[in-house]
Design an enzyme around this catalytic site. Sequence first.
Site, PDB file in Angstrom:
ATOM      1  N   GLY A 131       0.826  -1.199   0.000  1.00 18.46           N
ATOM      2  CA  GLY A 131       0.000   0.000   0.000  1.00 18.46           C
ATOM      3  C   GLY A 131       0.859   1.248   0.000  1.00 18.46           C
ATOM      4  N   HIS A 173       1.387   3.108  16.536  1.00 17.97           N
ATOM      5  CA  HIS A 173       1.366   1.682  16.203  1.00 17.97           C
ATOM      6  C   HIS A 173       1.248   0.834  17.464  1.00 17.97           C
ATOM      7  CE1 HIS A 173       2.553   1.222  11.811  1.00 17.97           C
ATOM      8  NE2 HIS A 173       2.459   2.530  11.982  1.00 17.97           N
ATOM      9  N   ARG A 174       1.995   1.189  18.500  1.00 17.59           N
ATOM     10  CA  ARG A 174       1.955   0.405  19.735  1.00 17.59           C
ATOM     11  C   ARG A 174       0.585   0.460  20.392  1.00 17.59           C
ATOM     12  NH1 ARG A 174       7.898   2.150  22.046  1.00 17.59           N
ATOM     13  NH2 ARG A 174       9.098   0.514  20.969  1.00 17.59           N
ATOM     14  N   ALA A 207       1.499   5.431   1.179  1.00 15.28           N
ATOM     15  CA  ALA A 207       1.554   6.114   2.468  1.00 15.28           C
ATOM     16  C   ALA A 207       0.144   6.374   2.994  1.00 15.28           C
ATOM     17  CB  ALA A 207       2.311   7.440   2.323  1.00 15.28           C
ATOM     18  N   ARG A 208      -0.075   6.027   4.285  1.00 13.01           N
ATOM     19  CA  ARG A 208      -1.348   6.261   4.961  1.00 13.01           C
ATOM     20  C   ARG A 208      -2.527   5.565   4.253  1.00 13.01           C
ATOM     21  NH1 ARG A 208       1.355   7.346   8.828  1.00 13.01           N
ATOM     22  NH2 ARG A 208       1.386   9.333   9.953  1.00 13.01           N
ATOM     23  N   ASP A 238       6.959  -5.129   9.829  1.00 17.99           N
ATOM     24  CA  ASP A 238       6.531  -3.812   9.362  1.00 17.99           C
ATOM     25  C   ASP A 238       7.732  -2.863   9.460  1.00 17.99           C
ATOM     26  OD1 ASP A 238       5.083  -1.660   8.560  1.00 17.99           O
ATOM     27  OD2 ASP A 238       3.621  -1.710  10.193  1.00 17.99           O
ATOM     28  N   LYS A 261      -2.371   0.106   5.249  1.00 17.95           N
ATOM     29  CA  LYS A 261      -1.750  -1.209   5.085  1.00 17.95           C
ATOM     30  C   LYS A 261      -1.317  -1.818   6.425  1.00 17.95           C
ATOM     31  CE  LYS A 261       2.764   0.805   3.837  1.00 17.95           C
ATOM     32  NZ  LYS A 261       2.320   2.205   4.081  1.00 17.95           N
ATOM     33  N   SER A 262      -0.788  -0.991   7.332  1.00 25.88           N
ATOM     34  CA  SER A 262      -0.369  -1.523   8.631  1.00 25.88           C
ATOM     35  C   SER A 262      -1.564  -1.968   9.456  1.00 25.88           C
ATOM     36  CB  SER A 262       0.440  -0.475   9.397  1.00 25.88           C
ATOM     37  OG  SER A 262       1.674  -0.230   8.766  1.00 25.88           O
TER      38      SER A 262
END
Length: 399
Positions: free
Chosen positions: A228, A270-271, A230-231, A300, A234-235
């Site tokens: 994917g 993310h955390r 940026a932004r 990632d 995907k994550s």
Amino acid sequence: MDVTLLGTGAPAGLPRPDCPCAACAVAQGEDTRAATALLVDGALLLDLTPGAAFAAARAGHSLAGVRQVLLSHPHDGPAVEVPAGLPQPGRVPDGRELALLTGHRVRAVALDAPGTGYAVTGPDGGRLLYVPPGGAPAGLEAPAEPYDLVLADVVGRPDALARLRAAGAAGPTTDVVAVHLDHDVPPGRELARRLAAAGARAVPDGTTLAVGSYEDVPDVPRRTLVLGGARSGKSVEAERRLESFPDVLYVATGGSRAGDAEWAARVGAHRERRPGSWRTAETCDLVPLLKDEGPPLLIDCLSLWLTDAMDAVGAWDDAEWADGGERALRDRVRELTQAVRATRRTLVAVSNEVGSGIVPATASGRRYRDELGRLNAAFAAECEQVLLVVAGQALVLRD
């Protein structure tokens, strides 16, 4: 033991009354869902919902033989009328067991949210677990005997399934059926795709399930690449694919970058999204992790791994690149993809898709873009499933 799902939706149903959202707009036909209620062998009703008698009749059953009605969670809104002939609904205290004259045994399972889960053992020995909306079992002790059937809020509380798997209460042969389905996920193919990634499935209202019978549920892909821009989301998509599994190792290839406040904010976000049970490793040394046995890996991302690899071989200097740097990078990529091919671990990897954007203005930028395209293609060739995420929507490129 047979279970008829009189409803499979959230307490407000799907579509929700007067809700203008896109998911509710397309919830038609088999995708419409009444509030979840279960009829077990025509004798036990778990959760009394509006229209239960009509729902049973549509499914070819009657509530006339029901000997026990149990509620699993507090019901908002107006009181539900008890159809004539049905016993008054009740709750079983956590940890207590109720034996029915029909030969069914019902044990109340404690939850981490208001409500009660019910573990039902049929006269034939079949075992099911029903978990109410928004709840997850609390205090599970391992090793537990796996249930034949689990009915739970897989979309809203994927960690409930992770806890059951960690304790052994949900195993490879457990049929996991998602209930309490709401408008969080568009119904139809997108819902089926997300559930399949968790090893679960959804069924229409009125479906009768034979507890313990074999169901052909799609296998969870062992290796998945999520691409994917940026932004793009995907994550989030990658994390979602593993949130119903315990003991995931999150591999952060970007490091901590001491002193970079903007990067620290990204890492913190993310955390915050990740389940508390996941562990984190900050490393670009991926090959040993892929060779080791262990829990699922979430990498990632590959684009930062490539940056590190190109730094190591001097790829930004034309002379070094021509004098062995390019060959050294090819060897590193080959070693990585061979490890992906041989790994026994469940793997989800994230990478950037940069080939569709603006052509970089510098030679080093163009070199990085080209090498990332090659890496993505080589990595994708070793994966059972490849996804491209655009505007938060996942497109399946290989399945």
